[in-house]
Design an enzyme around this catalytic site. Structure first.
Site, PDB file in Angstrom:
ATOM      1  N   GLN A 103     -16.403 -44.181 -17.907  1.00 47.13           N
ATOM      2  CA  GLN A 103     -15.901 -44.822 -17.041  1.00 47.13           C
ATOM      3  C   GLN A 103     -16.551 -46.157 -17.010  1.00 47.13           C
ATOM      4  OE1 GLN A 103     -16.430 -42.272 -13.074  1.00 47.13           O
ATOM      5  NE2 GLN A 103     -17.531 -41.242 -14.526  1.00 47.13           N
ATOM      6  N   ASP A 106     -19.048 -51.239 -20.119  1.00 50.80           N
ATOM      7  CA  ASP A 106     -20.179 -52.236 -20.542  1.00 50.80           C
ATOM      8  C   ASP A 106     -19.855 -52.251 -22.283  1.00 50.80           C
ATOM      9  OD1 ASP A 106     -21.108 -49.605 -21.671  1.00 50.80           O
ATOM     10  OD2 ASP A 106     -22.622 -49.721 -20.082  1.00 50.80           O
ATOM     11  N   HIS A 121     -11.924 -47.363 -17.262  1.00 47.34           N
ATOM     12  CA  HIS A 121     -11.926 -48.375 -16.268  1.00 47.34           C
ATOM     13  C   HIS A 121     -12.044 -49.588 -16.798  1.00 47.34           C
ATOM     14  CE1 HIS A 121     -13.860 -45.610 -12.873  1.00 47.34           C
ATOM     15  NE2 HIS A 121     -12.419 -45.254 -13.288  1.00 47.34           N
ATOM     16  N   PRO A 216     -30.076 -36.516 -13.591  1.00 41.07           N
ATOM     17  CA  PRO A 216     -31.434 -36.200 -12.976  1.00 41.07           C
ATOM     18  C   PRO A 216     -31.241 -35.758 -11.241  1.00 41.07           C
ATOM     19  CG  PRO A 216     -31.337 -38.607 -13.458  1.00 41.07           C
ATOM     20  CD  PRO A 216     -30.019 -38.050 -14.123  1.00 41.07           C
TER      21      PRO A 216
HETATM   22  P1  OAD Z   1     -22.733 -44.013  -9.954  1.00 37.74           P
HETATM   23  O1  OAD Z   1     -23.546 -45.324  -9.902  1.00 37.74           O
HETATM   24  O2  OAD Z   1     -21.822 -43.798  -8.896  1.00 37.74           O
HETATM   25  O3  OAD Z   1     -23.655 -43.002 -10.646  1.00 37.74           O
HETATM   26  C1  OAD Z   1     -24.505 -43.088 -11.370  1.00 37.74           C
HETATM   27  C2  OAD Z   1     -24.855 -41.504 -11.801  1.00 37.74           C
HETATM   28  O4  OAD Z   1     -26.027 -41.576 -12.771  1.00 37.74           O
HETATM   29  C3  OAD Z   1     -25.761 -40.913 -10.500  1.00 37.74           C
HETATM   30  O5  OAD Z   1     -25.357 -39.626 -10.409  1.00 37.74           O
HETATM   31  C4  OAD Z   1     -27.223 -40.706 -10.956  1.00 37.74           C
HETATM   32  O6  OAD Z   1     -27.910 -39.676 -10.644  1.00 37.74           O
HETATM   33  C5  OAD Z   1     -27.142 -40.801 -12.584  1.00 37.74           C
HETATM   34  N1  OAD Z   1     -28.233 -41.433 -13.282  1.00 37.74           N
HETATM   35  C6  OAD Z   1     -29.198 -42.329 -13.017  1.00 37.74           C
HETATM   36  N2  OAD Z   1     -29.894 -42.625 -13.908  1.00 37.74           N
HETATM   37  C7  OAD Z   1     -29.445 -41.533 -15.064  1.00 37.74           C
HETATM   38  C8  OAD Z   1     -29.959 -41.203 -15.982  1.00 37.74           C
HETATM   39  N3  OAD Z   1     -31.082 -41.917 -16.881  1.00 37.74           N
HETATM   40  N4  OAD Z   1     -29.481 -40.327 -17.151  1.00 37.74           N
HETATM   41  C9  OAD Z   1     -28.455 -39.778 -16.588  1.00 37.74           C
HETATM   42  N5  OAD Z   1     -27.840 -39.877 -15.353  1.00 37.74           N
HETATM   43  C10 OAD Z   1     -28.399 -40.915 -14.693  1.00 37.74           C
HETATM   44  O7  OAD Z   1     -22.078 -44.541 -11.426  1.00 37.74           O
HETATM   45  P2  OAD Z   1     -20.478 -43.789 -11.904  1.00 37.74           P
HETATM   46  O8  OAD Z   1     -20.324 -42.411 -11.423  1.00 37.74           O
HETATM   47  O9  OAD Z   1     -20.325 -44.301 -13.151  1.00 37.74           O
HETATM   48  O10 OAD Z   1     -16.082 -48.049 -10.704  1.00 37.74           O
HETATM   49  O11 OAD Z   1     -19.534 -44.699 -10.963  1.00 37.74           O
HETATM   50  C11 OAD Z   1     -17.971 -44.528 -10.895  1.00 37.74           C
HETATM   51  C12 OAD Z   1     -17.277 -45.620 -10.706  1.00 37.74           C
HETATM   52  O12 OAD Z   1     -17.604 -46.136  -9.512  1.00 37.74           O
HETATM   53  C13 OAD Z   1     -17.533 -46.894 -11.622  1.00 37.74           C
HETATM   54  O13 OAD Z   1     -17.177 -46.882 -12.795  1.00 37.74           O
HETATM   55  C14 OAD Z   1     -17.360 -48.102 -10.962  1.00 37.74           C
HETATM   56  C15 OAD Z   1     -17.937 -47.441  -9.893  1.00 37.74           C
HETATM   57  O14 OAD Z   1     -17.655 -48.084  -8.472  1.00 37.74           O
HETATM   58  C16 OAD Z   1     -15.291 -49.187 -10.699  1.00 37.74           C
HETATM   59  O15 OAD Z   1     -15.928 -50.108 -10.656  1.00 37.74           O
HETATM   60  C17 OAD Z   1     -13.967 -49.248 -10.514  1.00 37.74           C
END
Ligand code: OAD
Length: 265
Positions: A103, A106, A121, A216
C-alpha cells in the site's frame, strides 16, 4: 528483543509453493517515513486526509495538495530502505513464487531490490494529469504550482490513489488472485483498515493460506491470524528469514554419493 518464530510457521514457509506479502506504512517506519495512523507520529494525527488526499481537496486547493506531496517525496528521497525491506528482497530470492503487495507509495521496496511488487496505491514519484488520468513524466517548469500538463494544459497531480478513488484495476486483480492462491500470507506493518487492501489477508486465509501478522500493535485481523509476531518489521522479518533458511536442506549442499542420486523409476 528476542523474537520467537514458531516451528509450525517455519515448516509452512519451507513447504509453501506460493508466498504473498502485504505491506503498509509500518514497514517504512524504521526508514524514518511517518505512518498514517500511529498516535502522535502518524500523518493523519497532524493532517486531515479530507483536505489533502481526495480529488475534492485537490480541486479546492491544488497548490496545497501538490506541496504536501512534494514534501513527502523529498522526505522519502532522503530515506533509505531498512532491514525489513532487505529481508523481503532475500525472501523473494529464495522463493520462486513470491508476490509483494504494497500500500506504500514511497517506492522503497523497489529501491531495496524487490522485483515482483504490486503497488496498490500508486507511487509518489510518478505524476499524472488530473483531467486526462494519464501518466506524465516530463513537463516544462513555468513556475506554476502544480505544474501544467504539456498536452492539455490541465493540472498535474501525484500518481497515487486518493480516498474516494478506485485502485488500479489490474494491480488489484493480481493482488486478489495472488492472495487467494498463496500458501503463506504475511501481513506486515499495516493497520488493515483501508479497503480493499484490508480484505487481502482474509481472502488469503479463506483460500487456505497460513496467515501471519507482523506488527507491534494489534489490528482488526490479529484474531484471524494463525501466527502473530509482535515487533518492528525491521527486527521480525530478518529473524523470520533466518529461521526459514537455517539448516534448510535446499540451501545446504547435498552430500549424497553420486549413485544415490537420479533414482528415477
Ligand atoms: P497505518 O499508518 O494505518 O498503519 C501502520 C501500521 O504499522 C500500524 O498498525 C502500526 O502498528 C504499524 N507499525 C508501526 N511501526 C511499525 C514497525 N516498525 N514495524 C511494523 N509495523 C509497524 O498505515 P497503512 O495500514 O499502510 O492510503 O495505511 C493504509 C493506507 O491508509 C495508506 O496506504 C494510505 C492511508 O490513508 C492512502 O493514502 C489512500
Amino acid at each position: 528483543m528476542a523474537i520467537e518464530i514458531p516451528r509450525e510457521l517455519v515448516e509452512s514457509l519451507r513447504r509453501a509453493r506460493r508466498v504473498a506479502v502485504l505491506t503498509g506504512a509500518g514497514v517504512s517506519a524504521e526508514s524514518g517515513v511517518p505512518t498514517f495512523r500511529d498516535a502522535q507520529t502518524g500523518l493523519w494525527a497532524r493532517f486531515r486526509p479530507e483536505e489533502l488526499a481526495t480529488p475534492r481537496a485537490f480541486r479546492l486547493d491544488p497548490r496545497r495538495v501538490w506541496e504536501w506531496y512534494a514534501w513527502r517525496r523529498e522526505l522519502v528521497a532522503r530515506a533509505e530502505p531498512n532491514a525489513a525491506h532487505r529481508a523481503l528482497v532475500a525472501m523473494e530470492a529464495r522463493q520462486p513464487e513470491f508476490t509483494l503487495i504494497t500500500q506504500n507509495v514511497d517506492g522503497l521496496h523497489t529501491r531495496a531490490g524487490s522485483r515482483n511488487v504490486i503497488e496498490l496505491h500508486g507511487n509518489l514519484h510518478r505524476t499524472k494529469c488530473f483531467d486526462e488520468d494519464v501518466a506524465v513524466s516530463e513537463w516544462t517548469d513555468t513556475g506554476d504550482v502544480p505544474p501544467r500538463c504539456p498536452r492539455c494544459g490541465g493540472l498535474l497531480r501525484p500518481d497515487v490513489v486518493w480516498f474516494e478513488e478506485n485502485l488500479p484495476v489490474e494491480a488489484l486483480a493480481r493482488a486478489m488472485e495472488c492472495s487467494a492462491a498463496c500458501d503463506v500470507f504475511l501481513s506486515v506493518g499495516t493497520a488493515t483498515v483501508v479497503y480493499p487492501a484490508a480484505e487481502l489477508p482474509l481472502r488469503a486465509r479463506a483460500g487456505g493460506a497460513r496467515l501471519v501478522e507482523i506488527n507491534p500493535s494489534p489490528t482488526p485481523i490479529s484474531a484471524q491470524a494463525h501466527h502473530v509476531l509482535r515487533g518492528p518489521a525491521g527486527e521480525v522479518l530478518p529473524e523470520l528469514l533466518r529461521a526459514w533458511t537455517e539448516h534448510d536442506p535446499v540451501l545446504s549442499p547435498r552430500e549424497d554419493p553420486p549413485d544415490a542420486r537420479g533414482d528415477v523409476t
